[in-house]
Design a protein around this motif. Structure first.
Motif, PDB file in Angstrom:
ATOM      1  N   ALA A  19      47.894 -11.504 -13.826  1.00  0.00           N
ATOM      2  CA  ALA A  19      49.337 -11.311 -13.631  1.00  0.00           C
ATOM      3  C   ALA A  19      49.740 -11.772 -12.232  1.00  0.00           C
ATOM      4  CB  ALA A  19      49.711  -9.848 -13.849  1.00  0.00           C
ATOM      5  N   TRP A  20      48.922 -11.480 -11.242  1.00  0.00           N
ATOM      6  CA  TRP A  20      49.177 -11.952  -9.875  1.00  0.00           C
ATOM      7  C   TRP A  20      49.144 -13.483  -9.828  1.00  0.00           C
ATOM      8  CZ3 TRP A  20      51.248 -10.792  -5.477  1.00  0.00           C
ATOM      9  CH2 TRP A  20      50.928 -11.511  -4.336  1.00  0.00           C
ATOM     10  N   ASP A  21      48.164 -14.067 -10.501  1.00  0.00           N
ATOM     11  CA  ASP A  21      48.041 -15.523 -10.522  1.00  0.00           C
ATOM     12  C   ASP A  21      49.196 -16.179 -11.281  1.00  0.00           C
ATOM     13  OD1 ASP A  21      45.743 -15.309  -9.013  1.00  0.00           O
ATOM     14  OD2 ASP A  21      44.395 -15.460 -10.743  1.00  0.00           O
ATOM     15  N   ASP A  22      49.760 -15.474 -12.263  1.00  0.00           N
ATOM     16  CA  ASP A  22      50.940 -15.979 -12.978  1.00  0.00           C
ATOM     17  C   ASP A  22      52.101 -16.241 -12.020  1.00  0.00           C
ATOM     18  OD1 ASP A  22      50.050 -16.121 -15.617  1.00  0.00           O
ATOM     19  OD2 ASP A  22      50.573 -14.038 -16.039  1.00  0.00           O
ATOM     20  N   LEU A  23      52.223 -15.411 -11.006  1.00  0.00           N
ATOM     21  CA  LEU A  23      53.322 -15.542 -10.052  1.00  0.00           C
ATOM     22  C   LEU A  23      53.231 -16.818  -9.220  1.00  0.00           C
ATOM     23  CD1 LEU A  23      53.492 -11.853  -8.803  1.00  0.00           C
ATOM     24  CD2 LEU A  23      54.984 -12.975 -10.478  1.00  0.00           C
ATOM     25  N   LYS A  24      52.063 -17.439  -9.185  1.00  0.00           N
ATOM     26  CA  LYS A  24      51.860 -18.674  -8.413  1.00  0.00           C
ATOM     27  C   LYS A  24      52.331 -19.922  -9.157  1.00  0.00           C
ATOM     28  CE  LYS A  24      47.769 -16.605  -6.336  1.00  0.00           C
ATOM     29  NZ  LYS A  24      46.308 -16.679  -6.232  1.00  0.00           N
ATOM     30  N   ILE A  25      52.496 -19.822 -10.471  1.00  0.00           N
ATOM     31  CA  ILE A  25      52.825 -20.989 -11.287  1.00  0.00           C
ATOM     32  C   ILE A  25      54.114 -21.680 -10.851  1.00  0.00           C
ATOM     33  CG2 ILE A  25      53.417 -21.755 -13.632  1.00  0.00           C
ATOM     34  CD1 ILE A  25      51.361 -19.709 -14.659  1.00  0.00           C
ATOM     35  N   PRO A  26      55.216 -20.955 -10.618  1.00  0.00           N
ATOM     36  CA  PRO A  26      56.454 -21.648 -10.228  1.00  0.00           C
ATOM     37  C   PRO A  26      56.364 -22.394  -8.891  1.00  0.00           C
ATOM     38  CG  PRO A  26      56.921 -19.382 -10.865  1.00  0.00           C
ATOM     39  CD  PRO A  26      55.441 -19.526 -10.799  1.00  0.00           C
ATOM     40  N   PHE A  27      55.358 -22.060  -8.098  1.00  0.00           N
ATOM     41  CA  PHE A  27      55.199 -22.686  -6.784  1.00  0.00           C
ATOM     42  C   PHE A  27      54.167 -23.816  -6.798  1.00  0.00           C
ATOM     43  CE2 PHE A  27      56.517 -18.270  -6.196  1.00  0.00           C
ATOM     44  CZ  PHE A  27      57.730 -18.480  -5.555  1.00  0.00           C
ATOM     45  N   GLY A  28      53.772 -24.247  -8.002  1.00  0.00           N
ATOM     46  CA  GLY A  28      52.815 -25.334  -8.121  1.00  0.00           C
ATOM     47  C   GLY A  28      51.397 -24.954  -7.734  1.00  0.00           C
ATOM     48  N   LYS A  29      51.077 -23.688  -7.787  1.00  0.00           N
ATOM     49  CA  LYS A  29      49.759 -23.191  -7.377  1.00  0.00           C
ATOM     50  C   LYS A  29      48.965 -22.656  -8.568  1.00  0.00           C
ATOM     51  CE  LYS A  29      50.630 -23.674  -2.946  1.00  0.00           C
ATOM     52  NZ  LYS A  29      49.911 -24.636  -2.133  1.00  0.00           N
ATOM     53  N   THR A  30      49.184 -23.249  -9.723  1.00  0.00           N
ATOM     54  CA  THR A  30      48.513 -22.799 -10.945  1.00  0.00           C
ATOM     55  C   THR A  30      46.998 -22.776 -10.779  1.00  0.00           C
ATOM     56  OG1 THR A  30      50.306 -23.718 -12.266  1.00  0.00           O
ATOM     57  CG2 THR A  30      48.259 -23.236 -13.422  1.00  0.00           C
ATOM     58  N   MET A  31      46.461 -23.753 -10.081  1.00  0.00           N
ATOM     59  CA  MET A  31      45.012 -23.875  -9.963  1.00  0.00           C
ATOM     60  C   MET A  31      44.441 -23.058  -8.796  1.00  0.00           C
ATOM     61  SD  MET A  31      44.308 -25.566 -12.610  1.00  0.00           S
ATOM     62  CE  MET A  31      42.595 -26.019 -12.438  1.00  0.00           C
ATOM     63  N   ASP A  32      45.262 -22.207  -8.182  1.00  0.00           N
ATOM     64  CA  ASP A  32      44.795 -21.382  -7.070  1.00  0.00           C
ATOM     65  C   ASP A  32      44.489 -19.947  -7.500  1.00  0.00           C
ATOM     66  OD1 ASP A  32      45.089 -23.530  -5.413  1.00  0.00           O
ATOM     67  OD2 ASP A  32      46.952 -22.858  -4.499  1.00  0.00           O
ATOM     68  N   GLY A  33      44.112 -19.747  -8.735  1.00  0.00           N
ATOM     69  CA  GLY A  33      43.816 -18.408  -9.230  1.00  0.00           C
ATOM     70  C   GLY A  33      42.379 -18.295  -9.703  1.00  0.00           C
ATOM     71  N   VAL A  34      41.972 -17.070  -9.978  1.00  0.00           N
ATOM     72  CA  VAL A  34      40.596 -16.792 -10.402  1.00  0.00           C
ATOM     73  C   VAL A  34      40.282 -17.459 -11.737  1.00  0.00           C
ATOM     74  CG1 VAL A  34      38.991 -14.950 -11.070  1.00  0.00           C
ATOM     75  CG2 VAL A  34      40.522 -14.631  -9.116  1.00  0.00           C
ATOM     76  N   ARG A  35      41.172 -17.295 -12.719  1.00  0.00           N
ATOM     77  CA  ARG A  35      40.907 -17.896 -14.034  1.00  0.00           C
ATOM     78  C   ARG A  35      40.856 -19.420 -13.929  1.00  0.00           C
ATOM     79  NH1 ARG A  35      41.786 -15.719 -19.553  1.00  0.00           N
ATOM     80  NH2 ARG A  35      42.011 -13.896 -18.275  1.00  0.00           N
ATOM     81  N   ALA A  36      41.735 -20.000 -13.124  1.00  0.00           N
ATOM     82  CA  ALA A  36      41.742 -21.459 -12.937  1.00  0.00           C
ATOM     83  C   ALA A  36      40.458 -21.916 -12.249  1.00  0.00           C
ATOM     84  CB  ALA A  36      42.961 -21.878 -12.139  1.00  0.00           C
TER      85      ALA A  36
END
Length: 125
Positions: A19-36
């Motif tokens: 859910a925290w990583d979801d918040l990064k998507i609008p900022f172009g940071k999709t690949m900056d999360g644990v699942r990514a």
């Protein structure tokens, strides 16, 4: 993550970290999360046997990014040929290509105008 033959499946949001990583998507940071990070590492370790990435929700956004990053080019023996998403947290214009599906009224994929919008049957609601 789950691999079946040549396909890598990436699940959607599952826990608070996602859910925290979801918040990064609008900022172009999709690949900056644990699942990514996990999906990227898994793909690199198994790239000779994966040519399709499929994802739902957060996993769909990651799948699209993996396809963009590792798209198979002419002459390359490995690479991603296609991605498929369902209910992806993605913003796109109509005609964006790819095999993407979203349900009518789904707020997560509301900005994915390039996806095919389907109306769920009563039994799916």
């Amino acid at each position: 993550l789950y691999q079946h033959y040549n396909k890598l499946f990436i699940a959607g949001t599952r826990d608070l970290q996602d859910a925290w990583d979801d918040l990064k998507i609008p900022f172009g940071k999709t690949m900056d999360g644990v699942r990514a990070d996990n999906a990227n590492a898994y793909y690199l370790a198994n790239q000779s046997s994966i040519d399709t990435v499929i994802g739902h929700s957060l996993g769909g956004a990651i799948a699209l990014n993996l396809e963009q990053k590792y798209k198979q080019k002419d002459g390359q023996p490995y690479g991603i040929i296609q991605s498929k998403t369902f209910g992806s947290a993605t913003a796109s214009l109509p005609g964006g290509g790819g095999d993407r599906i979203r349900y009518l009224g789904d707020p997560i994929s509301a900005l994915d105008f390039g996806a095919t919008t389907v109306i769920p049957s009563l039994s799916q609601r």
